[in-house]
Design an enzyme around this catalytic site. Structure first.
Site, PDB file in Angstrom:
ATOM      1  N   ASP A  17       0.836  -1.199   0.000  1.00 15.16           N
ATOM      2  CA  ASP A  17       0.000   0.000   0.000  1.00 15.16           C
ATOM      3  C   ASP A  17       0.870   1.248   0.000  1.00 15.16           C
ATOM      4  O   ASP A  17       1.531   1.559   0.989  1.00 15.16           O
ATOM      5  CB  ASP A  17      -0.894   0.015   1.251  1.00 15.16           C
ATOM      6  CG  ASP A  17      -1.815   1.222   1.272  1.00 15.16           C
ATOM      7  OD1 ASP A  17      -2.912   1.126   0.692  1.00 15.16           O
ATOM      8  OD2 ASP A  17      -1.432   2.258   1.849  1.00 15.16           O
ATOM      9  N   TYR A  25       3.169   9.778  -0.557  1.00 14.84           N
ATOM     10  CA  TYR A  25       4.221   9.155   0.263  1.00 14.84           C
ATOM     11  C   TYR A  25       5.598   9.378  -0.355  1.00 14.84           C
ATOM     12  O   TYR A  25       6.614   9.148   0.298  1.00 14.84           O
ATOM     13  CB  TYR A  25       3.986   7.648   0.454  1.00 14.84           C
ATOM     14  CG  TYR A  25       2.715   7.253   1.160  1.00 14.84           C
ATOM     15  CD1 TYR A  25       1.890   8.203   1.753  1.00 14.84           C
ATOM     16  CD2 TYR A  25       2.325   5.921   1.233  1.00 14.84           C
ATOM     17  CE1 TYR A  25       0.698   7.830   2.377  1.00 14.84           C
ATOM     18  CE2 TYR A  25       1.148   5.543   1.864  1.00 14.84           C
ATOM     19  CZ  TYR A  25       0.339   6.507   2.427  1.00 14.84           C
ATOM     20  OH  TYR A  25      -0.826   6.116   3.036  1.00 14.84           O
ATOM     21  N   LYS A  72      -2.604   5.801  -4.429  1.00 13.35           N
ATOM     22  CA  LYS A  72      -3.715   6.723  -4.141  1.00 13.35           C
ATOM     23  C   LYS A  72      -3.521   8.072  -4.809  1.00 13.35           C
ATOM     24  O   LYS A  72      -2.386   8.547  -4.946  1.00 13.35           O
ATOM     25  CB  LYS A  72      -3.832   6.948  -2.614  1.00 13.35           C
ATOM     26  CG  LYS A  72      -3.786   5.668  -1.795  1.00 13.35           C
ATOM     27  CD  LYS A  72      -4.040   5.898  -0.318  1.00 13.35           C
ATOM     28  CE  LYS A  72      -3.683   4.665   0.497  1.00 13.35           C
ATOM     29  NZ  LYS A  72      -2.271   4.564   0.873  1.00 13.35           N
ATOM     30  N   HIS A  81      -7.567   9.522  -2.052  1.00 15.38           N
ATOM     31  CA  HIS A  81      -6.945   9.491  -0.716  1.00 15.38           C
ATOM     32  C   HIS A  81      -7.820  10.159   0.364  1.00 15.38           C
ATOM     33  O   HIS A  81      -7.938   9.638   1.472  1.00 15.38           O
ATOM     34  CB  HIS A  81      -5.576  10.179  -0.804  1.00 15.38           C
ATOM     35  CG  HIS A  81      -4.575   9.691   0.189  1.00 15.38           C
ATOM     36  ND1 HIS A  81      -3.240   9.575  -0.095  1.00 15.38           N
ATOM     37  CD2 HIS A  81      -4.708   9.301   1.484  1.00 15.38           C
ATOM     38  CE1 HIS A  81      -2.599   9.121   0.985  1.00 15.38           C
ATOM     39  NE2 HIS A  81      -3.466   8.957   1.943  1.00 15.38           N
TER      40      HIS A  81
END
Ligand code: NAD
Length: 275
Positions: free
Chosen positions: A46, A51, A76, A109
């Site tokens: 994930d 990120y 996402k 998200h």
């Protein structure tokens, strides 16, 4: 090596019920920790555009000797691209960083507080699924009105909603909505972002089974039929977190953990005021 049971989604696809999350993991760390996770038996990873580690994840996938079709990759859409065209462009960029031509699951998200954009972004995800570039589509941090709005607008129900969920914040109302609409619940921050691993009640339960508090918490997610994606960059904790398929909690354990729920137990942002 532990193998994770498959979890059936409402579009007919399946995903591993336990996966490996990589928030706050750098590209460099992801390139090695994702390899460690795959070696330990994880098949679901994930990540997210925000990120800033999709390149590291892609590097690890390319380096792994596990075939692509045995891996389940989630990424996402970040908030700055929450529009129809923005989502299509952002998706292409994520694919490129991941070095992939499809992802298994693409999520919006956050719904955002303005109410703008997420319905159009959802239409873009529906398009990506129709084109076969994404196998399954879902959302994250959506509350019932957000979920209802995208379902009403498109007739397409997200396969899952990835939400903050752990023993101290159990989201029972939202889970009821999920159950009514066949939306799977995926827990982020499943260990309370580490805040629950020193809890004495969980340690006491763990002693009965020779398991750690982290393993007890992860078992609780699995026994509640949640999909769960714990994060660690420590190789022994990576292995510990997937070593949860050889025991089950009893009804007393489940009751003790259920009683830990706290309406103020959130460790992350509230979607009503964030994003
Ligand atoms: P988590 O609950 O998985 O906790 C991770 C932390 O717990 C680690 O950094 C480490 O400090 C500790 N830990 C992990 N395993 C341990 C063990 N066995 N023993 C002791 N301590 C241990 O928190 P998280 O990383 O926030 O959530 C997991 C994943 O969920 C993320 O990596 C990310 O992929 C996803 N996520 C999504 C959202 C979202 O908005 N959709 C938000 C946060 C996280």
């Amino acid at each position: 090596m532990p193998t994770t049971p498959p979890f059936r989604l409402n579009d007919g696809n399946t995903m591993p019920q336990l996966g490996y999350g990589v928030w706050r993991v750098s590209n460099e760390e992801a390139a090695t920790s994702v390899v460690d996770a795959i070696k330990a038996g994880y098949r679901s990873i994930d990540t997210a555009a925000i990120y800033d580690n999709e390149e590291g994840v892609g590097k690890a996938i390319a380096a792994s000797d596990v075939p692509r079709n045995e891996l389940f990759i989630t990424t996402k859409l970040w908030n700055d691209n929450r529009s129809f065209d923005g989502a299509l462009t952002a998706f292409d960029q994520s694919l490129k960083r991941l070095r992939l031509d499809t992802v298994d699951l693409y999520l919006i998200h956050w719904p955002g507080v303005s109410g703008e954009g997420y319905v159009d972004a959802w239409r873009a995800l529906v398009r990506l699924k129709e084109e076969g570039r994404v196998k399954s589509i879902g959302v994250s941090n959506f509350m019932p009105p957000h979920l209802q709005r995208i379902i009403d607008a498109t007739g397409i129900v997200p396969v899952l909603n990835q939400i903050e969920l752990h023993p101290r914040f159990q989201q029972k109302e939202l889970r009821t909505f999920h159950a009514q609409h066949d939306i799977a619940t995926e827990s982020w921050g499943p260990l309370g972002q580490g805040s629950l691993v020193a809890d004495e009640k969980l340690a006491a339960i763990g002693r009965k089974y020779g398991k750690t508090p982290a393993q007890v918490i992860l078992r609780w997610h699995l026994d509640n039929a949640f999909i769960v994606i714990p994060k660690s960059v420590n190789p022994s904790r990576i292995r510990e977190n997937i070593d949860v398929f050889d025991f089950a909690l009893d009804a007393d354990d489940m009751r003790i953990i259920e009683a830990m729920d706290d309406k103020d137990g959130r460790v992350g942002p509230d979607p009503a005021i964030f994003g």
